[in-house]
Structures are given as C-alpha cells and as structure tokens.
Design a protein around this motif. Structure first.
Motif, PDB file in Angstrom:
ATOM      1  N   VAL A 186      -5.028  -0.862  10.668  1.00  0.00           N
ATOM      2  CA  VAL A 186      -4.833  -1.902   9.649  1.00  0.00           C
ATOM      3  C   VAL A 186      -4.943  -1.348   8.224  1.00  0.00           C
ATOM      4  O   VAL A 186      -4.393  -1.910   7.281  1.00  0.00           O
ATOM      5  CB  VAL A 186      -5.873  -3.041   9.888  1.00  0.00           C
TER       6      VAL A 186
ATOM      7  N   MET B  23      -7.463   2.686  -5.857  1.00  0.00           N
ATOM      8  CA  MET B  23      -6.531   2.267  -4.801  1.00  0.00           C
ATOM      9  C   MET B  23      -5.118   2.404  -5.369  1.00  0.00           C
ATOM     10  O   MET B  23      -4.925   2.222  -6.573  1.00  0.00           O
ATOM     11  CB  MET B  23      -6.776   0.810  -4.433  1.00  0.00           C
TER      12      MET B  23
ATOM     13  N   GLY C  61     -14.585  -5.907   5.933  1.00  0.00           N
ATOM     14  CA  GLY C  61     -16.025  -5.765   6.190  1.00  0.00           C
ATOM     15  C   GLY C  61     -16.901  -6.127   5.006  1.00  0.00           C
ATOM     16  O   GLY C  61     -18.081  -5.783   4.991  1.00  0.00           O
TER      17      GLY C  61
ATOM     18  N   ILE D 210     -22.696   0.924  12.592  1.00  0.00           N
ATOM     19  CA  ILE D 210     -21.359   0.695  13.143  1.00  0.00           C
ATOM     20  C   ILE D 210     -21.367   0.771  14.669  1.00  0.00           C
ATOM     21  O   ILE D 210     -20.794  -0.077  15.352  1.00  0.00           O
ATOM     22  CB  ILE D 210     -20.353   1.718  12.546  1.00  0.00           C
TER      23      ILE D 210
ATOM     24  N   CYS E 244     -11.247  -6.048   1.651  1.00  0.00           N
ATOM     25  CA  CYS E 244     -11.973  -5.380   2.733  1.00  0.00           C
ATOM     26  C   CYS E 244     -12.402  -6.387   3.803  1.00  0.00           C
ATOM     27  O   CYS E 244     -13.047  -7.383   3.485  1.00  0.00           O
ATOM     28  CB  CYS E 244     -13.211  -4.718   2.142  1.00  0.00           C
TER      29      CYS E 244
ATOM     30  N   VAL F 225     -15.167   2.984  -3.111  1.00  0.00           N
ATOM     31  CA  VAL F 225     -13.727   3.299  -3.157  1.00  0.00           C
ATOM     32  C   VAL F 225     -13.338   3.258  -4.632  1.00  0.00           C
ATOM     33  O   VAL F 225     -13.164   2.187  -5.207  1.00  0.00           O
ATOM     34  CB  VAL F 225     -12.910   2.259  -2.344  1.00  0.00           C
TER      35      VAL F 225
ATOM     36  N   ARG G  71      -0.972   1.355  -5.066  1.00  0.00           N
ATOM     37  CA  ARG G  71       0.104   0.514  -4.536  1.00  0.00           C
ATOM     38  C   ARG G  71       1.441   1.054  -5.053  1.00  0.00           C
ATOM     39  O   ARG G  71       1.477   1.813  -6.003  1.00  0.00           O
ATOM     40  CB  ARG G  71      -0.083  -0.943  -4.997  1.00  0.00           C
TER      41      ARG G  71
ATOM     42  N   GLU H 169     -25.505  -5.575   5.417  1.00  0.00           N
ATOM     43  CA  GLU H 169     -26.077  -4.288   5.816  1.00  0.00           C
ATOM     44  C   GLU H 169     -26.759  -3.581   4.632  1.00  0.00           C
ATOM     45  O   GLU H 169     -27.910  -3.137   4.728  1.00  0.00           O
ATOM     46  CB  GLU H 169     -24.929  -3.409   6.353  1.00  0.00           C
TER      47      GLU H 169
ATOM     48  N   ILE I  37     -10.675   3.238  12.211  1.00  0.00           N
ATOM     49  CA  ILE I  37     -10.798   2.810  10.811  1.00  0.00           C
ATOM     50  C   ILE I  37     -12.108   2.047  10.577  1.00  0.00           C
ATOM     51  O   ILE I  37     -12.743   2.201   9.542  1.00  0.00           O
ATOM     52  CB  ILE I  37      -9.579   2.001  10.288  1.00  0.00           C
TER      53      ILE I  37
ATOM     54  N   PHE J  83     -14.649  -4.406  -3.299  1.00  0.00           N
ATOM     55  CA  PHE J  83     -14.048  -4.585  -1.971  1.00  0.00           C
ATOM     56  C   PHE J  83     -12.556  -4.891  -2.077  1.00  0.00           C
ATOM     57  O   PHE J  83     -11.964  -5.422  -1.153  1.00  0.00           O
ATOM     58  CB  PHE J  83     -14.747  -5.716  -1.220  1.00  0.00           C
ATOM     59  N   SER J  84     -11.954  -4.574  -3.222  1.00  0.00           N
ATOM     60  CA  SER J  84     -10.595  -4.984  -3.513  1.00  0.00           C
ATOM     61  C   SER J  84     -10.555  -6.516  -3.626  1.00  0.00           C
ATOM     62  O   SER J  84     -11.613  -7.156  -3.767  1.00  0.00           O
ATOM     63  CB  SER J  84      -9.616  -4.462  -2.465  1.00  0.00           C
TER      64      SER J  84
ATOM     65  N   LYS K  57       0.845  -1.184   0.000  1.00  0.00           N
ATOM     66  CA  LYS K  57       0.000   0.000   0.000  1.00  0.00           C
ATOM     67  C   LYS K  57       0.886   1.242   0.000  1.00  0.00           C
ATOM     68  O   LYS K  57       1.836   1.325   0.776  1.00  0.00           O
ATOM     69  CB  LYS K  57      -0.873  -0.023   1.253  1.00  0.00           C
TER      70      LYS K  57
ATOM     71  N   ALA L 207     -22.701   3.660  -0.926  1.00  0.00           N
ATOM     72  CA  ALA L 207     -23.351   2.611  -1.716  1.00  0.00           C
ATOM     73  C   ALA L 207     -24.870   2.672  -1.567  1.00  0.00           C
ATOM     74  O   ALA L 207     -25.615   2.597  -2.554  1.00  0.00           O
ATOM     75  CB  ALA L 207     -22.836   1.241  -1.281  1.00  0.00           C
TER      76      ALA L 207
HETATM   77  C1  HEM Z   1     -20.056  -1.014   0.674  1.00  0.00           C
HETATM   78  C2  HEM Z   1     -19.217  -0.939   1.681  1.00  0.00           C
HETATM   79  C3  HEM Z   1     -17.726  -1.089   1.607  1.00  0.00           C
HETATM   80  C4  HEM Z   1     -16.887  -1.018   0.525  1.00  0.00           C
HETATM   81  C5  HEM Z   1     -17.249  -0.802  -0.936  1.00  0.00           C
HETATM   82  C6  HEM Z   1     -15.542  -1.228   1.010  1.00  0.00           C
HETATM   83  C7  HEM Z   1     -14.416  -1.241   0.196  1.00  0.00           C
HETATM   84  C8  HEM Z   1     -13.126  -1.428   0.658  1.00  0.00           C
HETATM   85  C9  HEM Z   1     -11.951  -1.435  -0.177  1.00  0.00           C
HETATM   86  C10 HEM Z   1     -11.927  -1.267  -1.700  1.00  0.00           C
HETATM   87  C11 HEM Z   1     -10.872  -1.636   0.616  1.00  0.00           C
HETATM   88  C12 HEM Z   1      -9.397  -1.732   0.172  1.00  0.00           C
HETATM   89  C13 HEM Z   1      -8.757  -0.374   0.181  1.00  0.00           C
HETATM   90  C14 HEM Z   1      -7.313  -0.403  -0.261  1.00  0.00           C
HETATM   91  O1  HEM Z   1      -6.707  -1.468  -0.315  1.00  0.00           O
HETATM   92  O2  HEM Z   1      -6.765   0.677  -0.534  1.00  0.00           O
HETATM   93  C15 HEM Z   1     -11.358  -1.747   1.978  1.00  0.00           C
HETATM   94  C16 HEM Z   1     -10.565  -1.954   3.077  1.00  0.00           C
HETATM   95  C17 HEM Z   1     -11.061  -2.035   4.354  1.00  0.00           C
HETATM   96  N1  HEM Z   1     -12.376  -2.014   4.750  1.00  0.00           N
HETATM   97 FE1  HEM Z   1     -13.985  -1.821   3.559  1.00  0.00          FE
HETATM   98  N2  HEM Z   1     -15.582  -1.406   2.368  1.00  0.00           N
HETATM   99  C18 HEM Z   1     -16.897  -1.353   2.772  1.00  0.00           C
HETATM  100  C19 HEM Z   1     -17.368  -1.517   4.057  1.00  0.00           C
HETATM  101  C20 HEM Z   1     -16.597  -1.801   5.153  1.00  0.00           C
HETATM  102  C21 HEM Z   1     -17.108  -2.074   6.485  1.00  0.00           C
HETATM  103  C22 HEM Z   1     -18.585  -2.134   6.845  1.00  0.00           C
HETATM  104  C23 HEM Z   1     -16.016  -2.258   7.285  1.00  0.00           C
HETATM  105  C24 HEM Z   1     -15.932  -2.581   8.750  1.00  0.00           C
HETATM  106  C25 HEM Z   1     -16.899  -2.631   9.587  1.00  0.00           C
HETATM  107  C26 HEM Z   1     -14.835  -2.108   6.460  1.00  0.00           C
HETATM  108  C27 HEM Z   1     -13.533  -2.204   6.917  1.00  0.00           C
HETATM  109  C28 HEM Z   1     -12.419  -2.146   6.118  1.00  0.00           C
HETATM  110  C29 HEM Z   1     -11.057  -2.264   6.630  1.00  0.00           C
HETATM  111  C30 HEM Z   1     -10.655  -2.447   8.093  1.00  0.00           C
HETATM  112  C31 HEM Z   1     -10.207  -2.195   5.527  1.00  0.00           C
HETATM  113  C32 HEM Z   1      -8.678  -2.286   5.522  1.00  0.00           C
HETATM  114  C33 HEM Z   1      -8.255  -3.705   5.173  1.00  0.00           C
HETATM  115  C34 HEM Z   1      -6.749  -3.844   4.988  1.00  0.00           C
HETATM  116  O3  HEM Z   1      -6.108  -2.931   4.469  1.00  0.00           O
HETATM  117  O4  HEM Z   1      -6.250  -4.916   5.344  1.00  0.00           O
HETATM  118  N3  HEM Z   1     -15.233  -1.841   5.172  1.00  0.00           N
HETATM  119  N4  HEM Z   1     -12.738  -1.616   1.962  1.00  0.00           N
END
Ligand code: HEM
Length: 457
Positions: free
Chosen positions: A91, A334, A405, A156, A403, A331, A336, A412, A265, A396-397, A75, A277
């Motif tokens: 994280v 992204m 979540g 949340i 992700c 998102v 890298r 949700e 986070i 969600f990557s 990243k 969304a």
């Molecule tokens: C529609 C809803 C969501 C979308 C589209 C989404 C999308 C993403 C994407 C694309 C990433 C990767 C970002 C990157 O690598 O630069 C990410 C990472 C993450 N998301 Fe989500 N997310 C959503 C909801 C959530 C929810 C509900 C949570 C927690 C309750 C969450 C927690 C996280 C966390 C902790 C990361 C970091 C993971 C890591 O880097 O290891 N996300 N999300």
C-alpha cells in the motif's frame, strides 16, 4: 557543559552549490543539503539542466496536494524504486484504484476500537522495554536508538502476529531488516529530486538477497497464520484482521503474496518511524528535566496494568510527543508527481514535475510558528499552536493517503515514553549532542547516547 539551548538542528548548506556538490551533500544527508531559505520560503524551485522539482511550504499548497486534489499528485514512483524488492506492491507504493482497494481492506484494522484491542499487546511491549533496560541503567551511556528500534519492532510483532521480538522468526526478520537498510538506503535518495538515471544508485545483489530472506520469513509467518485461521485457532490480532477482511466492493481477500507485501510495509513503516520518534522524545526529556519530571509522574500514576481509558490522563506526555513529532518528524519529506501542468504562486509547474512536501521545513517554518526551533510542549494550547496544528503540522501526512498507523503510533509513542520516563531518570551526555540526519527516517548521525538511572517512584 550544559546541553544546547535549542534542540539540535542540522546545519543548512552554504548558499549556492554546483549540481555535483548538491548530489554529494544530498547523498550524505537530505536535510543538511538544503539551503536555510527553505525555513522561510513558501515555495522553492530546484532547477538543474535535467529536471525541476518544487518544494511547497505554503499551507494552502500543501492542502491542495494532499487533501484537495490528491489524485492529481500521485505518489512519485521514482522515490520508491529502492523499496520494491522488499515491499512488492504494498500500500505504501501503489497508486490509483489498486491503492484504494488495499486501503479498503487495511483501514478497518486500524479503527479506534481495534486500537483498544491491540492495547494489551502494546502495553506488554512497553513493560518489556522497561525491563530490558534495567541491567543497563546506571552502567554508563546507553545508545537509545538501538533500544527504541528493538522496542518498536517488539510492538509490531506483538500486535501483528501475537509474538514478542524474542521469538526466533521475529528476531530474524528484525536483524535482516537492519542488513537491508545497511546495504541500501531504503528511500532512493538519488531519485528524491528526480535525478537523471545516470546518477549512480546504490543497489546491490546483497540488497536483493536480503529482501528475499525477509520475504521468505514473512511468508512463513503468513502461511502459518493461514493454517491457524483454517483450523480456527488464530489469535485475534492485526494479521488475523487483515487476512480475514474482505474488500467491501469486490468481496475479495488479500492474496497470500499481497499479504506478504503488506506485512513488510507494516513492519518497516511501523517500526522505523516509531523508533525514531521515541528516541528523539527521550533525548528531549533528558535535556528538559522539568518536562521529564512531569512525564515521569504521569507514567508512574498510570502504572504497568493501566486500562486503555487511563491513557487519557497522559496529557503532558501527549503534548511532549506531539512536540517531538514537530521538531523531528520521522518522515522528513514526501514526494508527489504532478499529473498535469499547474500554476503555483504564479509559476508554471510542468506536468511530471516532482512536488516535494517537507514536514521538516513546514514544522519549523519561521513565518508560521512562534519559536519554531524551540521545544515548547505548551504551544499546543496557544492560539498560534492550535492554528499551526491545523495548517502546518503533518507528521503523519494528511488527506486520503494519511498514515494508516497514526492513531496506533500516538498510542504506542505516548505510552512507551511515559512508562520509560517513570522507570528511569534520563540525563544527556554533554559531548554527545546528536546531529539529526535523514535517511529513511530522521535519525542521529552517531546515535543518541543517554545516561539512565533507576528512578524508584
Ligand atoms: C511516529 C510514527 C509514524 C509516523 C511519523 C508515520 C508517518 C507516516 C507518513 C508521513 C506517511 C506518508 C508517507 C507518504 O505519503 O509518502 C505514512 C504512511 C504509512 N504509514 Fe506511517 N507513520 C508512523 C507509524 C506507523 C505505524 C505504527 C504503522 C503501522 C503499523 C504505519 C503504517 C503506514 C502505512 C501502511 C503507510 C502507507 C499509507 C498509504 O500510502 O496509503 N505507520 N506514515
């Protein structure tokens, strides 16, 4: 006036522009600063006197970066600069061994069976969102992004700390996050394409102060929870799970300050994205009454007291939500950083280059998707849709850094969409077509305005 035939898409920037103009466009909006060719190119190189970045749009390259060799494409730290005062070492920002350790503790909290445990809290938040809109329905246009932000924040807080958004602390955190985002675009856009350090970056004392307030509030919440855990009175929610899970390798728990980083986070990543969304999904329902009717029927059949297993029946709603994430990935990009020299599509990519992955462009790629800009939830059952879901769909990557979540967000989003459509008939406002812009997440430039009427099914 009827709504546009195709869901709104930002205008592409006109042809070649100077670096200065690009920086200006970029700071205004990440999406409209890009040229139209990115919707059909497999790869694009951004050359300036100072840096090189590569946007990769070819499924094999995306797969390589995210799944096959993620350790060689960590990243990019530059992008996250603006987040550090708020998120510390969460994280979302770490890399390497530190990141792996954090995921070992966090991932178990989001496993499937945990989602089942979180479901009653998510369902309660969905019904609360329905009730909150009742006084506004029938009373003129409603700005729906504000409503979905509030609802997602409620989800949340209920799932993490077993408190609703009306709770004094939860409300304060929510309000302060809004201040933070106003004072500082959370993703440092100037750094997105690795701009040189002299390009001015918006970073103020106000931003730092706001981050401190948020962290102080979260610290109060986690301290209180630590006391409840010691007293044996803590509820069985996500905060408890994360604070009591030991790293299976070292046997260590998160320290108190690490826990503050992670809560920050979860709140940020979890509520901004889900709100984005859901608001686009509701807009698409307003402009596609045939689908709205089907989703409303599924939501009504589910009812307010449904069991976790009943969610399986939300088939059309799930297709609609998936299609929303394709057209409006919260998102949009992204970044890298290449750890070593690479050769992509016959071109040399120097070590240290920024590699940009763009769900926004990949999801609308003209050479991959049938009807790329159209809203077609049925596509997920076609050959092309199934293929693209595997090869070119990454809201969600993907890979180890996917992700955490994702399952939570699908549960949700689908539930809230179905229950809101069951309660209210949504209609668009002809003069208010929302223009997508990307800041931290994909939002509408002037909000999403809809008319709501109680449905009475
Ligand atoms: C529609 C809803 C969501 C979308 C589209 C989404 C999308 C993403 C994407 C694309 C990433 C990767 C970002 C990157 O690598 O630069 C990410 C990472 C993450 N998301 Fe989500 N997310 C959503 C909801 C959530 C929810 C509900 C949570 C927690 C309750 C969450 C927690 C996280 C966390 C902790 C990361 C970091 C993971 C890591 O880097 O290891 N996300 N999300």
């Amino acid at each position: 006036m009827s709504p546009p035939l195709l869901p709104p898409k930002p205008p592409a920037r006109p042809g070649r522009v100077s670096l200065w103009r690009y920086v200006k466009l970029f700071r205004r909006d990440l999406l409209s600063a890009q040229p139209a060719k990115l919707y059909r190119a497999w790869m694009a190189e951004f050359k300036t006197p100072f840096f090189r970045s590569y946007l990769v749009n070819q499924p094999e390259l995306v797969d390589l970066v995210l799944k096959r060799r993620p350790r060689d494409f960590l990243k990019s730290n530059r992008v996250s600069e603006g987040l550090r005062p708020l998120l510390g070492n969460s994280v979302f920002l770490t890399n390497g061994a530190e990141w792996e350790r954090q995921r070992r503790i966090i991932d178990p909290a989001f496993e499937g069976w945990r989602l089942r445990e979180a479901y009653p809290a998510i369902s309660a938040a969905a019904e609360a969102a329905v009730a909150r809109l009742a006084p506004k329905a029938g009373g003129g246009p409603v700005e729906i992004e504000a409503e979905t932000s509030f609802a997602a924040a409620d989800v949340i807080f209920r799932t993490l700390f077993s408190i609703p958004i009306e709770d004094r602390m939860a409300r304060q955190v929510f309000e302060e996050f809004k201040t933070y985002q106003r004072s500082q675009p959370v993703v440092n856009l100037a750094a997105f394409f690795s701009l040189p350090s002299w390009v001015p970056r918006p970073f103020s004392r106000r931003t730092r102060r706001s981050a401190e307030v948020i962290r102080r509030l979260i610290t109060e919440l986690t301290d209180k929870r630590a006391e409840a855990l010691a007293a044996g009175t803590a509820p069985n929610d996500l905060a408890t799970k994360i604070m009591t899970t030991k790293d299976p390798i070292t046997g260590q728990l998160f320290s108190a300050s690490e826990m503050v980083d992670q809560v920050a986070i979860f709140f940020l990543a979890g509520h901004e994205t889900s709100a984005s969304a859901l608001s686009w999904a509701l807009y698409l329902m307003a402009t596609h009454p045939d689908y709205q009717e089907k989703v409303a029927r599924e939501g009504a059949a589910l009812g307010p007291q449904a069991r976790f297993e009943d969610l399986r029946a939300l088939r059309v709603t799930r297709d609609v939500f998936r299609e929303t994430l394709r057209l409006y990935p919260p998102v949009p990009m992204m970044v890298r950083e290449a750890a070593q020299a690479e050769r992509f599509r016959g071109r040399d990519v120097a070590s240290g280059s920024q590699v940009v992955l763009s769900p926004w462009h990949l999801h609308r790629h003209m050479r991959l998707w049938d009807n790329p800009d159209g809203f077609d939830p049925e596509r997920w059952h076609s050959e092309n849709g199934k293929h693209c879901q595997r090869a070119a769909y990454i809201p969600f990557s993907a890979g180890p850094r996917v992700c955490t979540g994702a399952g939570f967000a699908m549960l949700e989003g689908v539930l809230l969409l179905a229950r809101l459509c069951a309660a209210y008939e949504l209609t668009p406002i002809a003069e208010q077509v929302p223009q997508p812009v990307a800041h931290l997440t994909v939002r509408a430039q002037s909000g999403i305005w809809l008319n709501l009427r109680p449905r009475g099914i």
